[in-house]
Motif scaffolding. Structure first.
Motif, mmCIF file in Angstrom:
data_model
loop_
_atom_site.group_PDB
_atom_site.id
_atom_site.type_symbol
_atom_site.label_atom_id
_atom_site.label_comp_id
_atom_site.label_asym_id
_atom_site.label_seq_id
_atom_site.Cartn_x
_atom_site.Cartn_y
_atom_site.Cartn_z
ATOM 1 N N ASP B 4 0.737 -0.927 -0.011
ATOM 2 C CA ASP B 4 -0.002 -0.174 0.270
ATOM 3 C C ASP B 4 0.655 1.420 0.013
ATOM 4 O OD1 ASP B 4 -1.898 -1.203 -0.230
ATOM 5 O OD2 ASP B 4 -2.532 -0.910 1.784
ATOM 6 N N LYS B 5 1.692 1.337 0.848
ATOM 7 C CA LYS B 5 2.471 2.305 0.628
ATOM 8 C C LYS B 5 3.096 2.429 -0.247
ATOM 9 C CE LYS B 5 4.164 2.791 5.754
ATOM 10 N NZ LYS B 5 4.997 2.720 6.558
ATOM 11 N N ALA B 6 3.687 1.699 -1.298
ATOM 12 C CA ALA B 6 4.226 2.010 -2.902
ATOM 13 C C ALA B 6 3.117 2.136 -3.520
ATOM 14 C CB ALA B 6 4.651 0.461 -3.482
ATOM 15 N N GLU B 11 1.662 7.287 -6.683
ATOM 16 C CA GLU B 11 0.214 7.208 -6.587
ATOM 17 C C GLU B 11 0.736 9.418 -6.650
ATOM 18 O OE1 GLU B 11 -4.049 6.766 -4.649
ATOM 19 O OE2 GLU B 11 -4.543 7.903 -5.624
ATOM 20 N N GLU B 12 1.296 9.417 -5.510
ATOM 21 C CA GLU B 12 2.207 11.109 -5.124
ATOM 22 C C GLU B 12 2.517 11.270 -6.494
ATOM 23 O OE1 GLU B 12 4.000 11.969 -1.238
ATOM 24 O OE2 GLU B 12 2.295 11.089 -0.609
ATOM 25 N N TYR B 13 3.277 10.945 -6.629
ATOM 26 C CA TYR B 13 4.576 10.519 -7.435
ATOM 27 C C TYR B 13 3.619 10.973 -8.988
ATOM 28 C CZ TYR B 13 7.927 10.445 -11.478
ATOM 29 O OH TYR B 13 8.971 10.185 -12.328
ATOM 30 N N LEU B 14 2.925 10.421 -9.052
ATOM 31 C CA LEU B 14 1.585 10.812 -10.400
ATOM 32 C C LEU B 14 1.192 11.578 -10.555
ATOM 33 C CD1 LEU B 14 0.569 7.772 -10.531
ATOM 34 C CD2 LEU B 14 1.986 7.909 -13.084
ATOM 35 N N LYS B 15 0.555 12.668 -9.361
ATOM 36 C CA LYS B 15 -0.131 13.627 -9.169
ATOM 37 C C LYS B 15 0.897 14.934 -9.481
ATOM 38 C CE LYS B 15 -4.088 12.394 -7.046
ATOM 39 N NZ LYS B 15 -4.950 11.194 -5.498
ATOM 40 N N TYR B 19 1.139 13.635 -14.139
ATOM 41 C CA TYR B 19 0.676 12.360 -15.005
ATOM 42 C C TYR B 19 -0.641 11.786 -14.028
ATOM 43 C CZ TYR B 19 5.811 12.711 -15.823
ATOM 44 O OH TYR B 19 7.341 13.106 -15.946
ATOM 45 N N ARG B 20 -0.980 11.058 -14.921
ATOM 46 C CA ARG B 20 -2.794 10.228 -14.923
ATOM 47 C C ARG B 20 -2.400 9.250 -14.081
ATOM 48 N NH1 ARG B 20 -6.033 11.939 -19.825
ATOM 49 N NH2 ARG B 20 -5.655 14.599 -19.656
ATOM 50 N N VAL B 21 -2.979 9.041 -13.374
ATOM 51 C CA VAL B 21 -3.132 7.560 -12.452
ATOM 52 C C VAL B 21 -4.250 6.959 -13.373
ATOM 53 C CG1 VAL B 21 -4.428 6.855 -10.109
ATOM 54 C CG2 VAL B 21 -3.118 9.001 -10.068
ATOM 55 N N THR B 22 -4.109 5.913 -13.513
ATOM 56 C CA THR B 22 -4.822 5.361 -14.359
ATOM 57 C C THR B 22 -4.401 3.243 -13.578
ATOM 58 O OG1 THR B 22 -2.820 4.198 -15.858
ATOM 59 C CG2 THR B 22 -3.881 6.023 -16.607
ATOM 60 N N LYS B 23 -5.167 2.827 -13.886
ATOM 61 C CA LYS B 23 -5.349 1.425 -12.993
ATOM 62 C C LYS B 23 -3.981 0.847 -13.690
ATOM 63 C CE LYS B 23 -8.034 -1.805 -16.043
ATOM 64 N NZ LYS B 23 -8.422 -1.261 -17.375
ATOM 65 N N GLU B 24 -3.707 0.710 -15.676
ATOM 66 C CA GLU B 24 -3.134 -0.531 -15.885
ATOM 67 C C GLU B 24 -1.073 0.479 -14.907
ATOM 68 O OE1 GLU B 24 -5.271 1.787 -17.807
ATOM 69 O OE2 GLU B 24 -5.054 0.619 -18.424
ATOM 70 N N ARG B 25 -1.065 1.453 -14.449
ATOM 71 C CA ARG B 25 0.042 1.871 -14.491
ATOM 72 C C ARG B 25 0.541 0.719 -12.800
ATOM 73 N NH1 ARG B 25 0.749 7.658 -15.714
ATOM 74 N NH2 ARG B 25 2.020 7.840 -17.550
ATOM 75 N N GLU B 65 9.172 2.926 -16.362
ATOM 76 C CA GLU B 65 9.902 4.108 -16.555
ATOM 77 C C GLU B 65 9.901 4.572 -15.533
ATOM 78 O OE1 GLU B 65 10.369 5.778 -20.774
ATOM 79 O OE2 GLU B 65 11.630 8.202 -18.863
ATOM 80 N N VAL B 66 8.623 5.546 -15.815
ATOM 81 C CA VAL B 66 7.635 5.477 -14.455
ATOM 82 C C VAL B 66 8.197 5.185 -13.230
ATOM 83 C CG1 VAL B 66 5.644 6.426 -13.190
ATOM 84 C CG2 VAL B 66 6.254 6.570 -15.789
ATOM 85 N N LEU B 67 8.124 4.078 -12.566
ATOM 86 C CA LEU B 67 8.657 3.543 -11.178
ATOM 87 C C LEU B 67 10.318 3.387 -11.135
ATOM 88 C CD1 LEU B 67 6.758 0.149 -12.049
ATOM 89 C CD2 LEU B 67 5.688 2.294 -10.831
ATOM 90 N N VAL B 68 10.597 3.396 -12.256
ATOM 91 C CA VAL B 68 12.321 3.957 -11.931
ATOM 92 C C VAL B 68 12.546 5.264 -11.542
ATOM 93 C CG1 VAL B 68 14.171 4.686 -13.053
ATOM 94 C CG2 VAL B 68 13.316 2.147 -13.795
ATOM 95 N N ASN B 69 11.467 5.967 -12.215
ATOM 96 C CA ASN B 69 12.009 7.476 -11.704
ATOM 97 C C ASN B 69 11.052 7.893 -10.376
ATOM 98 O OD1 ASN B 69 12.711 7.807 -14.345
ATOM 99 N ND2 ASN B 69 11.571 8.326 -15.163
#
Lengths: 144, 144
Positions: B4-6, B11-15, B19-25, B65-69
């Motif tokens: 949950d923390k991840a 989510e915080e990073y995206l916002k 960037y959009r919060v999508t279920k795929e991510r 790439e997002v997750l790495v960043n």
DNA sequence: CTGCCTGCAAAACTTTTGCAATGCG
DNA sequence: CGCATTGCAAAAGTTTTGCAGGCAG
């Protein structure tokens, strides 16, 4: 002269492994030894082609592997999708700073790294062949 | 719970980056967090597909790439022609021994490496982002 | 609604492979 | 001469890109 010694080294390596001594292999060796810095396989291909050499890509890749195996060049994988090579002949161990801004590759020497490596390998009962320490970040020019 | 923390972190990073919060991510994040060890992009794709997820390869690459960043996973380039990833969330710095025999990747922790890194970067006026120390060789099983 | 994100397929790129021809030993 | 090596082109494998449609904000 250095270049002759590299040639000698390659020839000896080929003979001792029952590989054939061909002019193509020496053409690749020459191009690699003349290159100042890090190069890619396709870069060598272009250079040789521009000099009217008929060496093919397949031979470049084949020979680069031979040169790596006999210690005449290093092969590196940095952050991206290709291999980079650099002259190893007559050079001692060094590692790399890779700039994420301009792509520059900066070399550094830090002897302690080999000490650490020995320590780790002993602990893990691991026989090292080679190693690389890469630091990615921003060089002087690319810091804002 | 860690997972949950991840999720929160992503989510915080995206916002914060618009960037959009999508279920795929989140599907990709989940698969990555559940994976034990080092994985490849296509491996995640296969896993997700087997779970009837419709996430495409393009989205996998995009999301990795997002997750790495945002620091949730690490990306590594070892000796071969593909990228490997591993969970970073909740893990501290470690480095790798890569067996040239069986391909195993063995992790080790050696805090002194970060000290050396600071030293080098200071000397070279280089701002480090991340780094990797890779030792290639033969593990216990693969020594003759 | 706007335009970012997604899925799909094709493209891009590096590296490897198959095969007939060449030339080293 | 025999067979390793070569050049060429095609194949392989990962990653990126273009585009039309879908969905988050």
């Amino acid at each position: 002269m250095n270049k002759d010694k590299a040639k000698e080294q390659l020839e000896e390596y080929l003979k001792s492994h029952n590989y054939r001594v061909t002019k193509e292999r020496f053409e690749v060796l020459n191009a690699a030894m003349n290159y100042n810095g890090h190069f890619e396989a396709d870069e060598l291909f272009a250079i040789l082609k521009s000099k009217k050499s008929k060496v093919s890509r397949a031979t470049i890749y084949n020979t680069l592997e031979v040169l790596v195996n006999c210690g005449l060049i290093f092969k590196h994988r940095f952050n991206d999708n290709l291999s980079r090579y650099e002259k190893a002949f007559g050079r001692s161990r060094h590692d790399h700073l890779i700039c994420l801004g301009c792509g520059d590759i900066i070399e550094f020497v830090f002897p302690q790294i080999e000490v650490i490596q020995k320590d780790i390998c002993k602990k893990q009962n691991f026989v090292p062949q080679n190693s690389t320490f890469q630091i990615f970040g921003y060089c002087k020019k690319c810091q804002k």
